[in-house]
Design a protein around this motif. Structure first.
Motif, PDB file in Angstrom:
ATOM      1  N   GLU A 334       0.842  -1.184   0.000  1.00 12.84           N
ATOM      2  CA  GLU A 334       0.000   0.000   0.000  1.00 12.84           C
ATOM      3  C   GLU A 334       0.884   1.243   0.000  1.00 12.84           C
ATOM      4  N   PHE A 335       0.245   2.398   0.091  1.00  7.82           N
ATOM      5  CA  PHE A 335       0.948   3.666   0.247  1.00  7.82           C
ATOM      6  C   PHE A 335       0.249   4.437   1.353  1.00  7.82           C
ATOM      7  N   VAL A 336       1.016   4.870   2.347  1.00 10.67           N
ATOM      8  CA  VAL A 336       0.417   5.595   3.462  1.00 10.67           C
ATOM      9  C   VAL A 336       0.631   7.092   3.255  1.00 10.67           C
ATOM     10  N   ARG A 337      -0.481   7.808   3.261  1.00  7.43           N
ATOM     11  CA  ARG A 337      -0.449   9.253   3.087  1.00  7.43           C
ATOM     12  C   ARG A 337      -0.618   9.930   4.450  1.00  7.43           C
ATOM     13  N   PHE A 338       0.001  11.071   4.608  1.00  8.26           N
ATOM     14  CA  PHE A 338      -0.165  11.870   5.811  1.00  8.26           C
ATOM     15  C   PHE A 338      -1.087  13.036   5.469  1.00  8.26           C
ATOM     16  N   THR A 339      -2.188  13.171   6.211  1.00  9.39           N
ATOM     17  CA  THR A 339      -3.230  14.135   5.852  1.00  9.39           C
ATOM     18  C   THR A 339      -3.480  15.124   6.978  1.00  9.39           C
ATOM     19  N   GLY A 340      -4.232  16.149   6.663  1.00 10.80           N
ATOM     20  CA  GLY A 340      -4.731  17.069   7.682  1.00 10.80           C
ATOM     21  C   GLY A 340      -3.731  18.066   8.199  1.00 10.80           C
ATOM     22  N   GLY A 341      -2.526  18.146   7.580  1.00 16.19           N
ATOM     23  CA  GLY A 341      -1.534  19.106   8.047  1.00 16.19           C
ATOM     24  C   GLY A 341      -1.080  18.860   9.467  1.00 16.19           C
ATOM     25  N   ARG A 342      -1.040  17.577   9.884  1.00 17.97           N
ATOM     26  CA  ARG A 342      -0.745  17.242  11.284  1.00 17.97           C
ATOM     27  C   ARG A 342       0.433  16.285  11.382  1.00 17.97           C
ATOM     28  N   VAL A 343       1.526  16.608  10.691  1.00 15.33           N
ATOM     29  CA  VAL A 343       2.744  15.800  10.748  1.00 15.33           C
ATOM     30  C   VAL A 343       3.818  16.672  11.395  1.00 15.33           C
ATOM     31  N   PHE A 344       4.341  16.229  12.546  1.00 11.10           N
ATOM     32  CA  PHE A 344       5.202  17.075  13.362  1.00 11.10           C
ATOM     33  C   PHE A 344       6.628  16.546  13.421  1.00 11.10           C
ATOM     34  N   LEU A 345       7.553  17.453  13.680  1.00  8.78           N
ATOM     35  CA  LEU A 345       8.967  17.130  13.831  1.00  8.78           C
ATOM     36  C   LEU A 345       9.393  17.364  15.271  1.00  8.78           C
ATOM     37  N   PHE A 346      10.171  16.427  15.816  1.00  8.82           N
ATOM     38  CA  PHE A 346      10.624  16.516  17.201  1.00  8.82           C
ATOM     39  C   PHE A 346      12.134  16.331  17.268  1.00  8.82           C
ATOM     40  N   ARG A 347      12.752  17.111  18.154  1.00 10.63           N
ATOM     41  CA  ARG A 347      14.151  16.903  18.524  1.00 10.63           C
ATOM     42  C   ARG A 347      14.259  16.976  20.031  1.00 10.63           C
ATOM     43  N   ASP A 348      14.980  16.022  20.610  1.00 14.61           N
ATOM     44  CA  ASP A 348      15.078  15.937  22.076  1.00 14.61           C
ATOM     45  C   ASP A 348      13.684  15.948  22.696  1.00 14.61           C
ATOM     46  N   GLU A 349      12.739  15.283  22.036  1.00  8.43           N
ATOM     47  CA  GLU A 349      11.358  15.088  22.476  1.00  8.43           C
ATOM     48  C   GLU A 349      10.477  16.328  22.321  1.00  8.43           C
ATOM     49  N   VAL A 350      11.061  17.478  22.037  1.00  5.74           N
ATOM     50  CA  VAL A 350      10.299  18.719  21.939  1.00  5.74           C
ATOM     51  C   VAL A 350      10.005  19.021  20.475  1.00  5.74           C
ATOM     52  N   ARG A 351       8.774  19.455  20.191  1.00  9.20           N
ATOM     53  CA  ARG A 351       8.414  19.764  18.813  1.00  9.20           C
ATOM     54  C   ARG A 351       9.238  20.932  18.288  1.00  9.20           C
ATOM     55  N   CYS A 352       9.804  20.742  17.103  1.00  5.92           N
ATOM     56  CA  CYS A 352      10.651  21.780  16.513  1.00  5.92           C
ATOM     57  C   CYS A 352      10.140  22.233  15.155  1.00  5.92           C
ATOM     58  N   GLY A 353       9.049  21.643  14.669  1.00 11.85           N
ATOM     59  CA  GLY A 353       8.538  22.044  13.368  1.00 11.85           C
ATOM     60  C   GLY A 353       7.429  21.128  12.904  1.00 11.85           C
ATOM     61  N   GLN A 354       7.085  21.277  11.646  1.00 10.19           N
ATOM     62  CA  GLN A 354       5.986  20.540  11.053  1.00 10.19           C
ATOM     63  C   GLN A 354       6.358  20.191   9.616  1.00 10.19           C
ATOM     64  N   VAL A 355       5.854  19.066   9.130  1.00  8.06           N
ATOM     65  CA  VAL A 355       6.086  18.649   7.757  1.00  8.06           C
ATOM     66  C   VAL A 355       4.958  19.172   6.875  1.00  8.06           C
ATOM     67  N   VAL A 356       5.316  19.796   5.770  1.00  9.77           N
ATOM     68  CA  VAL A 356       4.324  20.262   4.799  1.00  9.77           C
ATOM     69  C   VAL A 356       4.680  19.699   3.434  1.00  9.77           C
ATOM     70  N   PRO A 357       3.685  19.580   2.535  1.00 11.85           N
ATOM     71  CA  PRO A 357       3.993  19.128   1.178  1.00 11.85           C
ATOM     72  C   PRO A 357       5.017  20.033   0.516  1.00 11.85           C
ATOM     73  N   LEU A 358       5.701  19.523  -0.475  1.00  9.52           N
ATOM     74  CA  LEU A 358       6.767  20.273  -1.113  1.00  9.52           C
ATOM     75  C   LEU A 358       6.283  21.588  -1.698  1.00  9.52           C
ATOM     76  N   ASN A 359       5.007  21.632  -2.105  1.00 15.24           N
ATOM     77  CA  ASN A 359       4.469  22.865  -2.679  1.00 15.24           C
ATOM     78  C   ASN A 359       3.273  23.403  -1.891  1.00 15.24           C
ATOM     79  N   GLY A 360       3.194  23.026  -0.585  1.00 14.42           N
ATOM     80  CA  GLY A 360       2.046  23.417   0.218  1.00 14.42           C
ATOM     81  C   GLY A 360       2.437  24.033   1.529  1.00 14.42           C
ATOM     82  N   ARG A 361       1.434  24.311   2.316  1.00 14.84           N
ATOM     83  CA  ARG A 361       1.636  24.892   3.632  1.00 14.84           C
ATOM     84  C   ARG A 361       0.973  24.030   4.681  1.00 14.84           C
ATOM     85  N   ALA A 362       1.420  24.161   5.937  1.00 12.65           N
ATOM     86  CA  ALA A 362       0.845  23.372   7.026  1.00 12.65           C
ATOM     87  C   ALA A 362      -0.612  23.712   7.194  1.00 12.65           C
ATOM     88  N   GLY A 363      -1.431  22.682   7.483  1.00  9.53           N
ATOM     89  CA  GLY A 363      -2.848  22.936   7.710  1.00  9.53           C
ATOM     90  C   GLY A 363      -3.138  23.179   9.153  1.00  9.53           C
TER      91      GLY A 363
END
Length: 363
Positions: A334-363
């Motif tokens: 299958e292929f798993v898609r990430f939806t809803g603008g809710r994909v987050f980045l963490f460093r040292d357990e603390v959120r440091c950012g968010q993943v957005v599509p290459l040509n999009g913005r965070a939802g």
């Protein structure tokens, strides 16, 4: 009623070698209903007992409004506390147990009767008012203890330490709703200690998440679920909790298992990150999408109202939520898609950012 303010408050049981509650500054606002949520041993009960006066903190000061109460005993703080297990006068009737805190403070007789009957009605105790408390089952005894904590209208705060632990699960939901109703009626400041996320999310105006003696995030239930600021919050809240995958950031692009899944929404130094996405925002589809990953189904849990589909994506386990009766079977590609603008980045357990599509913005 007044704000309860902790000023650099911390507590150690071993002379400072370890901290049950790490020094913190925090304010519990008057009239709010809070849930203090975290796993066993994270310091919830210690923090509650500092507020109630059962423990004097190792460091810091406690304020009720403009009055410092750090060294004031429990009896001088005008609070009500409900413990994990029943605390009653067993030879007294249920009515007399409920009335005791009021009579002890010389409430007028008619006011005692009015308050007792109002709380009894809300907690479903009307049929038991004449019974001796020792003749009740432990769950019903705990409901009486809860009533004793809620019967006074003049307390500065009501502190509840896992008060529904011994109560039959079948009636816990009703009692949580009742607590909310009583809170609306009295306007008390309520602090409710629990390790049960369902209790916390359904009861509180604001949930305070504790880990290793420190507050890692506080907010409304929806905020904690949709926007975790700490990796632990993502794991602890949700059933199942947030998926986290090891990834890398380089030149603004986010990769998992060598696959580009999007870009960081703000500049980040190159290096490893943890990519977090809840099962609710992981969707299986039949073709590549952005951001997302090729995946292989490893198991499917048929939950009735929905399915939980376990996959390996980017070489790592991940759970996606699907509609009940979904067609997915172990071994399927299958292929798993990430939806809803809710994909987050963490460093040292603390959120440091968010993943957005290459040509999009965070939802």
């Amino acid at each position: 009623m007044a704000d309860i303010r902790l000023e650099d408050v911390g507590h150690s049981y071993d002379g400072g070698r370890t901290w049950a509650v790490r020094p913190m500054t925090w304010t519990w606002r008057s009239g709010r209903a809070y849930a203090l949520l975290g796993p066993s041993g994270c310091g919830k009960t210690t923090l509650l007992n500092i507020m109630s006066g059962l423990i004097t903190p190792t460091t810091g000061r406690v304020w009720f409004g403009e009055r410092e109460v750090t060294s004031v005993p429990t009896a001088g703080r005008n609070i009500a506390q409900v413990f994990q297990f029943p605390v009653l006068y067993e030879e007294m009737s249920v009515y007399d147990n409920l009335a005791f805190p009021l009579r002890n403070r010389r409430y007028p007789k008619d006011e005692v009767d009015r308050r007792v009957r109002a709380v009894s009605r809300m907690l479903g105790l009307d049929a038991h008012l004449g019974r001796r408390s020792r003749r009740l089952d432990p769950g019903r005894q705990q409901i009486v203890s809860l009533g004793r904590g809620l019967v006074r209208s003049d307390v500065a705060a009501v502190l509840l330490d896992e008060p529904l632990t011994v109560v039959d699960p079948a009636i816990r939901w009703t009692l949580r709703s009742t607590l909310k109703e009583i809170h609306r009626d009295t306007g008390h400041t309520l602090v409710y200690v629990t390790h049960d996320q369902t209790e916390a999310l359904t009861f509180a105006d604001e949930v305070v998440v504790l880990k290793d003696g420190a507050i890692v995030q506080a907010g409304e239930p929806a905020e904690l679920f949709l926007s975790p600021a700490h990796e632990f919050v993502g794991h602890f809240i949700g059933s199942p909790g947030m998926n986290t995958l090891p990834g890398e950031v380089a030149d603004g692009l986010v990769r998992v298992g060598g696959q580009v899944v999007g870009r960081a929404d703000e500049p980040l130094p190159a290096g490893p990150v943890r990519v977090g996405v809840r099962p609710e925002f992981a969707r299986l589809g039949d073709g590549p999408g952005s951001p997302g990953l090729p995946a292989e189904v490893t198991a499917v849990d048929r939950m009735g109202a929905y399915d939980l589909v376990h996959v390996r994506a980017g070489g790592h386990p991940l759970v996606a939520r699907a509609e009940a009766g979904s067609p997915y079977e172990p071994g399927a590609a299958e292929f798993v898609r990430f939806t809803g603008g809710r994909v987050f980045l963490f460093r040292d357990e603390v959120r440091c950012g968010q993943v957005v599509p290459l040509n999009g913005r965070a939802g």
